[in-house]
Design an enzyme around this catalytic site. Structure first.
Site, PDB file in Angstrom:
ATOM      1  N   ASP A 106       0.861  -1.181   0.000  1.00  0.00           N
ATOM      2  CA  ASP A 106       0.000   0.000   0.000  1.00  0.00           C
ATOM      3  C   ASP A 106       0.900   1.234   0.000  1.00  0.00           C
ATOM      4  OD1 ASP A 106      -2.031   1.796   0.159  1.00  0.00           O
ATOM      5  OD2 ASP A 106      -2.883   1.053   2.036  1.00  0.00           O
ATOM      6  N   ASN A 130      10.467  -7.702  -8.540  1.00  0.00           N
ATOM      7  CA  ASN A 130       9.862  -6.422  -8.926  1.00  0.00           C
ATOM      8  C   ASN A 130      10.942  -5.380  -9.159  1.00  0.00           C
ATOM      9  OD1 ASN A 130       9.648  -3.859  -7.014  1.00  0.00           O
ATOM     10  ND2 ASN A 130       9.938  -5.667  -5.711  1.00  0.00           N
ATOM     11  N   PHE A 180       9.650   2.730  -6.915  1.00  0.00           N
ATOM     12  CA  PHE A 180       8.973   3.716  -6.048  1.00  0.00           C
ATOM     13  C   PHE A 180       7.907   4.513  -6.794  1.00  0.00           C
ATOM     14  CE2 PHE A 180      13.011   4.319  -3.184  1.00  0.00           C
ATOM     15  CZ  PHE A 180      12.803   3.076  -2.631  1.00  0.00           C
ATOM     16  N   SER A 212      16.306  -0.355  -1.434  1.00  0.00           N
ATOM     17  CA  SER A 212      15.643  -0.862  -2.625  1.00  0.00           C
ATOM     18  C   SER A 212      16.656  -0.953  -3.750  1.00  0.00           C
ATOM     19  CB  SER A 212      14.506   0.063  -3.052  1.00  0.00           C
ATOM     20  OG  SER A 212      14.135  -0.256  -4.380  1.00  0.00           O
ATOM     21  N   ASN A 268      15.928  -0.839  -6.822  1.00  0.00           N
ATOM     22  CA  ASN A 268      15.339  -0.315  -8.054  1.00  0.00           C
ATOM     23  C   ASN A 268      15.449   1.194  -8.238  1.00  0.00           C
ATOM     24  OD1 ASN A 268      14.500  -2.950  -8.788  1.00  0.00           O
ATOM     25  ND2 ASN A 268      12.859  -2.777  -7.277  1.00  0.00           N
ATOM     26  N   THR A 269      16.122   1.872  -7.320  1.00  0.00           N
ATOM     27  CA  THR A 269      16.428   3.293  -7.499  1.00  0.00           C
ATOM     28  C   THR A 269      17.953   3.390  -7.552  1.00  0.00           C
ATOM     29  OG1 THR A 269      14.449   4.051  -6.349  1.00  0.00           O
ATOM     30  CG2 THR A 269      16.283   5.594  -6.422  1.00  0.00           C
ATOM     31  N   LYS A 296      15.827   0.432   6.954  1.00  0.00           N
ATOM     32  CA  LYS A 296      15.578  -0.835   6.240  1.00  0.00           C
ATOM     33  C   LYS A 296      16.772  -1.172   5.376  1.00  0.00           C
ATOM     34  CE  LYS A 296      12.151  -3.329   3.500  1.00  0.00           C
ATOM     35  NZ  LYS A 296      10.755  -3.340   3.050  1.00  0.00           N
ATOM     36  N   ASN A 340      15.160  -6.020   2.915  1.00  0.00           N
ATOM     37  CA  ASN A 340      14.485  -5.702   1.654  1.00  0.00           C
ATOM     38  C   ASN A 340      14.663  -6.887   0.689  1.00  0.00           C
ATOM     39  OD1 ASN A 340      13.331  -4.133  -0.494  1.00  0.00           O
ATOM     40  ND2 ASN A 340      14.062  -2.297   0.549  1.00  0.00           N
ATOM     41  N   GLY A 363      10.262 -13.362  -1.389  1.00  0.00           N
ATOM     42  CA  GLY A 363       9.564 -14.627  -1.179  1.00  0.00           C
ATOM     43  C   GLY A 363      10.481 -15.723  -0.664  1.00  0.00           C
TER      44      GLY A 363
HETATM   45  C1  LIG Z   1       6.023  -5.719  -5.573  1.00  0.00           C
HETATM   46  C2  LIG Z   1       6.861  -5.290  -4.389  1.00  0.00           C
HETATM   47  C3  LIG Z   1       7.006  -3.939  -4.085  1.00  0.00           C
HETATM   48  C4  LIG Z   1       7.772  -3.535  -2.995  1.00  0.00           C
HETATM   49  N1  LIG Z   1       7.891  -2.212  -2.705  1.00  0.00           N
HETATM   50  C5  LIG Z   1       8.613  -1.821  -1.621  1.00  0.00           C
HETATM   51  C6  LIG Z   1       8.722  -0.462  -1.273  1.00  0.00           C
HETATM   52  O1  LIG Z   1       8.138   0.425  -1.910  1.00  0.00           O
HETATM   53  N2  LIG Z   1       9.486  -0.138  -0.186  1.00  0.00           N
HETATM   54  C7  LIG Z   1      10.120  -1.080   0.563  1.00  0.00           C
HETATM   55  O2  LIG Z   1      10.777  -0.725   1.542  1.00  0.00           O
HETATM   56  N3  LIG Z   1      10.024  -2.378   0.269  1.00  0.00           N
HETATM   57  C8  LIG Z   1       9.286  -2.769  -0.806  1.00  0.00           C
HETATM   58  N4  LIG Z   1       9.189  -4.095  -1.098  1.00  0.00           N
HETATM   59  C9  LIG Z   1       9.908  -5.074  -0.266  1.00  0.00           C
HETATM   60  C10 LIG Z   1       9.003  -5.681   0.786  1.00  0.00           C
HETATM   61  O3  LIG Z   1       8.554  -4.707   1.702  1.00  0.00           O
HETATM   62  C11 LIG Z   1       9.754  -6.782   1.565  1.00  0.00           C
HETATM   63  O4  LIG Z   1      10.783  -6.190   2.339  1.00  0.00           O
HETATM   64  C12 LIG Z   1      10.392  -7.825   0.656  1.00  0.00           C
HETATM   65  O5  LIG Z   1       9.525  -8.152  -0.410  1.00  0.00           O
HETATM   66  C13 LIG Z   1      10.752  -9.103   1.415  1.00  0.00           C
HETATM   67  O6  LIG Z   1       9.613  -9.655   2.044  1.00  0.00           O
HETATM   68  P1  LIG Z   1       8.735 -10.852   1.382  1.00  0.00           P
HETATM   69  O7  LIG Z   1       9.695 -11.967   1.030  1.00  0.00           O
HETATM   70  O8  LIG Z   1       7.741 -11.197   2.467  1.00  0.00           O
HETATM   71  O9  LIG Z   1       8.083 -10.286   0.192  1.00  0.00           O
HETATM   72  C14 LIG Z   1       8.421  -4.515  -2.190  1.00  0.00           C
HETATM   73  C15 LIG Z   1       8.260  -5.875  -2.510  1.00  0.00           C
HETATM   74  C16 LIG Z   1       7.505  -6.283  -3.584  1.00  0.00           C
HETATM   75  C17 LIG Z   1       7.365  -7.757  -3.883  1.00  0.00           C
END
Ligand SMILES: Cc1cc2nc3c(=O)[nH]c(=O)nc-3n(C[C@H](O)[C@H](O)[C@H](O)COP(=O)(O)O)c2cc1C
Length: 337
Positions: A70, A116, A120, A185, A187-188, A221, A250, A270
């Protein structure tokens, strides 16, 4: 309930593009957030209470919504109704931005994983602050702690990152129970350089200087890909700047579990991230008293228990929800001490 999600809902969602499925779900939860009867219906997923106190805040259970689901903070009442013990919105940047070109979310069902490279995409600090203000005035503000995760705008050079974070911090802090500085992240471009000791020190001290009166818990983070030497520097920088907590971790840039033909640029999340993230939690807990919020491959009751066993205080889920649905919350909470 979990079975029903996996048998009926997931096949429908997985039959459409990953980002389209995401928007469809968010639109539903956003609409539900305005309707008492819909919020009441979502409460069937609520897990048993497993209260936890951290940062001076009360968490009804230790399982939180991870950042990224979200990003614009549109469905806080719905997440709370589902039973999350806390909700983290964002990543939010100072300027509104579209993110990277689509497609930018990819599913790997055999590995229970996602990649992904959203970059941002979000509506920017001002617009989201206005939305949060409206929610507060509506009387629907959730009772669970709300974290606000902030990051650097894509067009801001890394050298000017501190000012960019400060701008988001000033605009959003009044709505946050804790603030997350996302420096991890993939991706930036250049963002993870902010994990280096000089850049991180500069950022943390600038935020601390603006946090003297508000005194919001500041959480950092971090990436799962840091070396032990880098982790050591991050921890000592966080300790000397009185950081309240660390989110580990992350997404990872290590794509070794994905075949070369299927691979995509971006951050992997995942099940394949589970071991790496757990190892990092153990390393942090062994070395520092800073509380850890665990994120990364928490997909079921066993991985949730494992992460608490490794010393994490709180947990966050993202990819597990995509694969197993909201019934996951109860399964996890029931398995926790
Ligand atoms: C589609 C997607 C978008 C994400 N966007 C953000 C983000 O905007 N900021 C952030 O700190 N982490 C982001 N994450 C990372 C998640 O918050 C989480 O730290 C990461 O996916 C590892 O947890 P998981 O294995 O339960 O997904 C994103 C992850 C996914 C899959």
């Amino acid at each position: 309930m979990n079975n029903a999600y996996e048998r009926f809902v997931r096949p429908l969602l997985f039959s459409i593009d990953a980002e389209a499925a995401h928007h469809f779900t968010i639109r539903g939860l956003r609409a539900a957030s305005h309707l008492d009867f819909a919020l009441g219906a979502l409460k069937i997923f609520q897990p048993p209470e497993k209260p936890k106190r951290l940062f001076g805040l009360n968490f009804p259970n230790p399982i939180g919504l991870a950042a990224g689901l979200d990003k614009n903070g549109v469905a806080l009442p719905a997440w709370a109704a589902l039973g999350f013990g806390f909700i983290e919105i964002g990543t939010i940047t100072a300027k509104a931005q579209p993110g990277n070109p689509k497609p930018r979310i990819f599913r790997y069902p055999e590995q229970n994983a996602l990649i992904n490279r959203l970059g941002f995409n979000n509506e920017g600090a001002e617009t989201i602050a206005r939305r949060l203000g409206k929610l507060r005035r509506s009387g629907r503000w959730p009772e669970v702690p709300i974290g606000i995760n902030i990051g650097k705008s894509m067009t801001t050079p890394v050298a000017d990152a501190t000012e960019d974070y400060l701008s988001s911090f000033r605009i959003l802090r009044e709505f946050a129970d804790y603030i997350v500085l996302n420096v991890s992240s993939p991706n930036t471009p250049g963002l993870r350089e902010l994990q280096g000791p000089d850049a991180l020190s500069e950022l943390l001290s600038a935020i601390a200087a603006k946090n003297l009166i508000t005194r919001k818990p500041i959480v950092v983070k971090i990436a799962p890909d840091v070396t032990p030497a880098e982790l050591e520097q991050i921890l000592s920088t966080c300790e000397s700047n009185k950081v309240a907590g660390i989110i580990a971790t992350n997404t990872t840039i290590d794509h070794s579990p994905i075949s070369a033909e299927q691979d995509q640029e971006g951050g992997l999340s995942g099940a394949p991230l589970r071991e790496k993230s757990t190892t990092l939690v153990r390393q942090i807990v062994a070395r520092s008293a800073i509380p850890v919020i665990a994120s990364g491959g928490i997909m079921d009751a066993a991985s949730a228990r494992e992460r608490i066993g490794a010393g994490a205080q709180l947990l966050q889920v993202y990819t597990g929800l995509i694969y197993h649905g909201p019934g996951l919350l109860r399964k996890m909470a029931e398995a926790l001490p």
